[in-house]
Scaffold this active site. Structure first.
Site, short mmCIF file in Angstrom:
data_model
loop_
_atom_site.label_atom_id
_atom_site.label_comp_id
_atom_site.label_asym_id
_atom_site.label_seq_id
_atom_site.Cartn_x
_atom_site.Cartn_y
_atom_site.Cartn_z
N ASP A 1 40.45 37.61 46.35
CA ASP A 1 40.98 37.05 44.68
C ASP A 1 39.85 35.93 44.32
OD1 ASP A 1 41.44 38.18 42.02
OD2 ASP A 1 42.29 36.46 41.76
N ASP B 1 41.02 44.92 46.07
CA ASP B 1 40.41 44.34 45.76
C ASP B 1 39.26 44.18 46.39
OD1 ASP B 1 41.66 44.12 43.22
OD2 ASP B 1 41.98 41.83 43.79
N ASP C 1 52.60 40.70 34.63
CA ASP C 1 51.22 40.23 35.15
C ASP C 1 51.27 38.88 34.23
OD1 ASP C 1 50.56 42.38 36.09
OD2 ASP C 1 49.31 42.96 33.59
#
Length: 378
Positions: A167, A206, A358
């Site tokens: 991230d 990611d 989230d």
């Protein structure tokens, strides 16, 4: 506009029980304490977003890697014969018996939302995430999931999520400590639990689409490590199907994403069975099918390479304003299946479990019944 893996749940004990960081008492709207990694919270997209760059604020550089490219000896793999593309792994997807939604269903039978959540979410198979760096236990924990699937003749979906610099130093930062050698060793232990049955591995959400934040040298190191990971996984279990990060249709241009995928070994059948897209995001299945085919065309490689798509929350598509944190008006997408009827699309999966917040409609990473009900009843 471009966030892929939002809050993820970590596979817990050997039995696969989910545990969590708890920041206070929970309400009856939440499942009991799942362990989570932090949620990425991107800045609003720029006024004129660049199609090739995710609009994610980088708060700190990822963990450093040596200036020289890595020379780690790759995990040896067996020769892979050229094969024709198959549209799906055999069998049905595995529903792991320990999850936050199943826990909520077990303890809230009298809730008015119970029937909808139980039938539309809890009965569906979803991925099991391994987002903590626990090398001493990861083999047994992976084996608990894969052996459960093999015993039933079903296909589990596993998500290793421990790459260093994860991230880009944002809210889901974490993963293996230090340089990539620790990650390589962790992946070897992860691979040792894959067993002998069919299994789908969604390798490091990611890790490629968000590689813009890395220097050229750091990208080369990460890509080499991901290629090695793919070889290790497929060498440990030749029936494992390994998919690499393609972001989603609202992120990088297909050619750019394919170039990174190629450098990470995704075009080689020794490492890869193809790509995945839309993890924890909302883009429509039709948009993802078209995007994934363009990425695969640009990627090259054998015709056997395909794509899997996260359809868990994409029933209404992505919000026009680019909101990523539990946006209102979303709904469940297509149910998980290994038979999509679409050329080069191997599966529709629920990689993100619907109802796990989230961080806006509930505490980050927790299953929140009100959010789940909104998705399931829309």
């Amino acid at each position: 506009m471009v966030v892929a893996a939002s809050l993820v749940v970590v596979a817990g004990t050997v039995a696969g029980v989910l545990a969590a960081f708890d920041d206070g008492g929970r309400t009856s709207d939440e499942a009991g304490s799942p362990e989570v990694s932090a949620s990425p919270r991107p800045a609003p997209p720029p006024a004129v977003p660049k199609p090739s760059q995710p609009a994610t604020t980088v708060s700190a550089p990822p963990s450093p890697s040596p200036s020289a490219r890595r020379t780690t000896t790759p995990t040896p793999s067996k020769p892979v014969k050229k094969r024709e593309h198959r549209t799906a792994a055999a069998g049905r997807l595995y529903r792991h018996p320990d999850s936050q939604v199943l826990e909520w269903v077990r303890f809230h039978s009298g809730d008015a939302r119970h029937a909808v959540i139980a039938s539309r979410i809890a009965e569906q198979p979803a991925a099991v995430w391994f987002a903590d760096y626990s090398p001493d236990t990861v083999t047994a924990r992976v084996a608990a999931v894969t052996s459960g699937g093999a015993a039933l003749g079903r296909v589990p979906v596993l998500v290793p999520y421990a790459i260093p610099g994860r991230d880009c130093g944002g809210h889901s930062q974490g993963g293996a400590p230090g340089l990539l050698d620790a990650y390589d060793a962790w992946i070897d232990r992860f691979a040792a639990g894959l067993g002998w049955g069919e299994v789908i591995v969604v390798l490091e959400p990611d890790s490629l689409a968000q590689a813009e934040c890395l220097s050229a040298g750091e990208r080369a190191d990460r890509f080499a490590s991901l290629a090695r990971a793919g070889r290790a996984l497929k060498a440990a279990n030749p029936r494992a199907r390994v998919y690499f990060d393609a972001g989603h249709s609202g992120w990088n241009a297909p050619g750019k994403q394919a170039a990174w995928l190629r450098q990470a070994g995704a075009a080689s059948p020794e490492s890869s069975d193809g790509i995945f897209s839309n993890v924890s995001n909302f883009h429509t299945t039709a948009d993802e099918v078209a995007y994934d085919r363009r990425v695969l065309d640009a990627l090259g490689g054998p015709a056997s390479l395909g794509a899997v798509i996260d359809t868990s929350r994409n029933g209404n598509g992505a919000p026009a304003d680019g909101e990523w944190c539990d946006p209102a008006g979303r709904k469940l997408g297509r149910t998980p299946t290994l038979s999509t009827g679409e050329a080069r699309i191997d599966a529709y999966l629920w990689v993100k479990l619907p109802g796990e917040s989230d961080g806006c409609k509930g505490r980050p990473g927790t299953f929140t019944a009100s959010y789940a009900y909104d998705l399931a009843s829309s």
